[in-house]
Design a protein around this motif. Sequence first.
Motif, PDB file in Angstrom:
ATOM      1  N   GLU A 161      24.078  -7.991 -16.087  1.00 59.99           N
ATOM      2  CA  GLU A 161      23.976  -7.332 -17.384  1.00 59.99           C
ATOM      3  C   GLU A 161      24.315  -8.307 -18.513  1.00 59.99           C
ATOM      4  O   GLU A 161      23.690  -8.272 -19.584  1.00 59.99           O
ATOM      5  CB  GLU A 161      24.899  -6.119 -17.446  1.00 59.99           C
ATOM      6  CG  GLU A 161      24.710  -5.257 -18.680  1.00 59.99           C
ATOM      7  CD  GLU A 161      23.277  -4.770 -18.865  1.00 59.99           C
ATOM      8  OE1 GLU A 161      22.785  -4.809 -20.026  1.00 59.99           O
ATOM      9  OE2 GLU A 161      22.631  -4.372 -17.867  1.00 59.99           O
ATOM     10  N   ARG A 162      25.275  -9.181 -18.283  1.00 63.79           N
ATOM     11  CA  ARG A 162      25.610 -10.192 -19.292  1.00 63.79           C
ATOM     12  C   ARG A 162      24.419 -11.120 -19.533  1.00 63.79           C
ATOM     13  O   ARG A 162      24.100 -11.466 -20.685  1.00 63.79           O
ATOM     14  CB  ARG A 162      26.839 -10.982 -18.838  1.00 63.79           C
ATOM     15  CG  ARG A 162      27.190 -12.157 -19.751  1.00 63.79           C
ATOM     16  CD  ARG A 162      28.559 -12.722 -19.441  1.00 63.79           C
ATOM     17  NE  ARG A 162      28.717 -13.121 -18.052  1.00 63.79           N
ATOM     18  CZ  ARG A 162      28.321 -14.287 -17.540  1.00 63.79           C
ATOM     19  NH1 ARG A 162      27.706 -15.178 -18.330  1.00 63.79           N
ATOM     20  NH2 ARG A 162      28.529 -14.581 -16.268  1.00 63.79           N
ATOM     21  N   THR A 165      21.769  -9.295 -21.544  1.00 60.08           N
ATOM     22  CA  THR A 165      22.139  -9.226 -22.962  1.00 60.08           C
ATOM     23  C   THR A 165      21.807 -10.535 -23.664  1.00 60.08           C
ATOM     24  O   THR A 165      21.292 -10.550 -24.787  1.00 60.08           O
ATOM     25  CB  THR A 165      23.632  -8.909 -23.097  1.00 60.08           C
ATOM     26  OG1 THR A 165      23.901  -7.632 -22.504  1.00 60.08           O
ATOM     27  CG2 THR A 165      24.054  -8.875 -24.564  1.00 60.08           C
ATOM     28  N   ARG A 168      18.002 -10.791 -24.014  1.00 58.22           N
ATOM     29  CA  ARG A 168      17.518  -9.881 -25.066  1.00 58.22           C
ATOM     30  C   ARG A 168      17.786 -10.469 -26.441  1.00 58.22           C
ATOM     31  O   ARG A 168      16.938 -10.399 -27.342  1.00 58.22           O
ATOM     32  CB  ARG A 168      18.202  -8.527 -24.943  1.00 58.22           C
ATOM     33  CG  ARG A 168      17.783  -7.689 -23.745  1.00 58.22           C
ATOM     34  CD  ARG A 168      18.347  -6.286 -23.857  1.00 58.22           C
ATOM     35  NE  ARG A 168      18.295  -5.600 -22.582  1.00 58.22           N
ATOM     36  CZ  ARG A 168      19.345  -5.406 -21.780  1.00 58.22           C
ATOM     37  NH1 ARG A 168      20.545  -5.845 -22.150  1.00 58.22           N
ATOM     38  NH2 ARG A 168      19.205  -4.767 -20.633  1.00 58.22           N
ATOM     39  N   ARG A 169      18.996 -11.041 -26.621  1.00 58.27           N
ATOM     40  CA  ARG A 169      19.348 -11.619 -27.914  1.00 58.27           C
ATOM     41  C   ARG A 169      18.397 -12.766 -28.262  1.00 58.27           C
ATOM     42  O   ARG A 169      17.951 -12.905 -29.419  1.00 58.27           O
ATOM     43  CB  ARG A 169      20.795 -12.105 -27.889  1.00 58.27           C
ATOM     44  CG  ARG A 169      21.302 -12.532 -29.259  1.00 58.27           C
ATOM     45  CD  ARG A 169      22.804 -12.672 -29.285  1.00 58.27           C
ATOM     46  NE  ARG A 169      23.290 -13.842 -28.576  1.00 58.27           N
ATOM     47  CZ  ARG A 169      23.988 -13.817 -27.456  1.00 58.27           C
ATOM     48  NH1 ARG A 169      24.271 -12.660 -26.868  1.00 58.27           N
ATOM     49  NH2 ARG A 169      24.411 -14.943 -26.896  1.00 58.27           N
TER      50      ARG A 169
END
Length: 348
Positions: A161-162, A165, A168-169
């Motif tokens: 998940e990290r 993220t 996505r950023r």
Amino acid sequence: MKYLGYLLLLCLLPIQVLAGEGRANLFIYHRFNEPRYASTNIDLETFREHLEVLKKKGARVVRLGEVVHRLLQGGLGNETFVSLTVDDGFRSFLRAFELLRQYGYPVTLFVNTDAVGGASYLSWEELATLHGQGVEIGGHTASHPHMVNRRDGETREAWLERLKTDLRRSREAFRQHLGFVPDLFAYPYGEYDFDVQSLVRQFGFRAAVAQQSGVVHDASDLFALPRFPMGGPYASVASFREKLAMRPLKVLSARPASPVLSGENPPVLELVVDAGNLIAEQLTCYVSGQGRGVVEWLDRAEGRLRITAREPLRGRRGKYTLTAPGRAGGWHWYSHLWIRPEIDESGY
């Protein structure tokens, strides 16, 4: 009868010839005329000499995206391609780009978006201008992490998940500042495992490049494409000429397949190679920082061999590099990456 004879000749040709012997030699650069960073730097005059070598040899230099497109559409045929790539988006790339424009060669630039606009990095405005001038831009995460590393106490789910993220950023930064999302990816530090590869696929990338050396061919893993590093002692003109001439040493299977070293050290690598066009008895393995490794043929007719280093691997990243002369001339090259995530490495 002449037609039937021609068909018979085709049937007798080796399968690999019918399938095409095309290849693509990819090169990775980072910094230009920044001698403070010796391991990743190349001086501009040497880089100009690289380009001059390509010009004199009449090399077909294309964007990485074209190589990937051809691989996805059926293969490289019998053609030879060269792609020049640059990681991290340092401002010194502008010096190299002027030379690339003089020679008319395309380039692919991989950008880690959190660093954009920093003291030694290109700005979004500069990246937009470069893209408008034909520079192909790829993703390189947002924060340039060691993607295979989990933090202390971090579960697999939290780790993934990290990474999501972060990706996505990066994706949103490209969309906001450049108006598009890249479809080519470069792993920071060249590090990946099966989970990281799967994640990159999920984010819609067509292919991903690493930093183990080698030559791309039709059966190459699209999400672990090799590149020859051109920095520090490996950036000489002689080294560039040597890597430019290399042909693929085709590996049909590898065990273990993951580059993350999780068992014994030194690791034992078992390969099945396409040995039909190699002078197999002259195949040699070189181990990062050690010299020659141990090569044991398990079944030469089937191309099965076992390789190990003579001593434990000591750095965070190491390689088993195989070379062998070809029966038709030239040399063939394959490099297997090993990663030891427990060894800390800060900065880039």
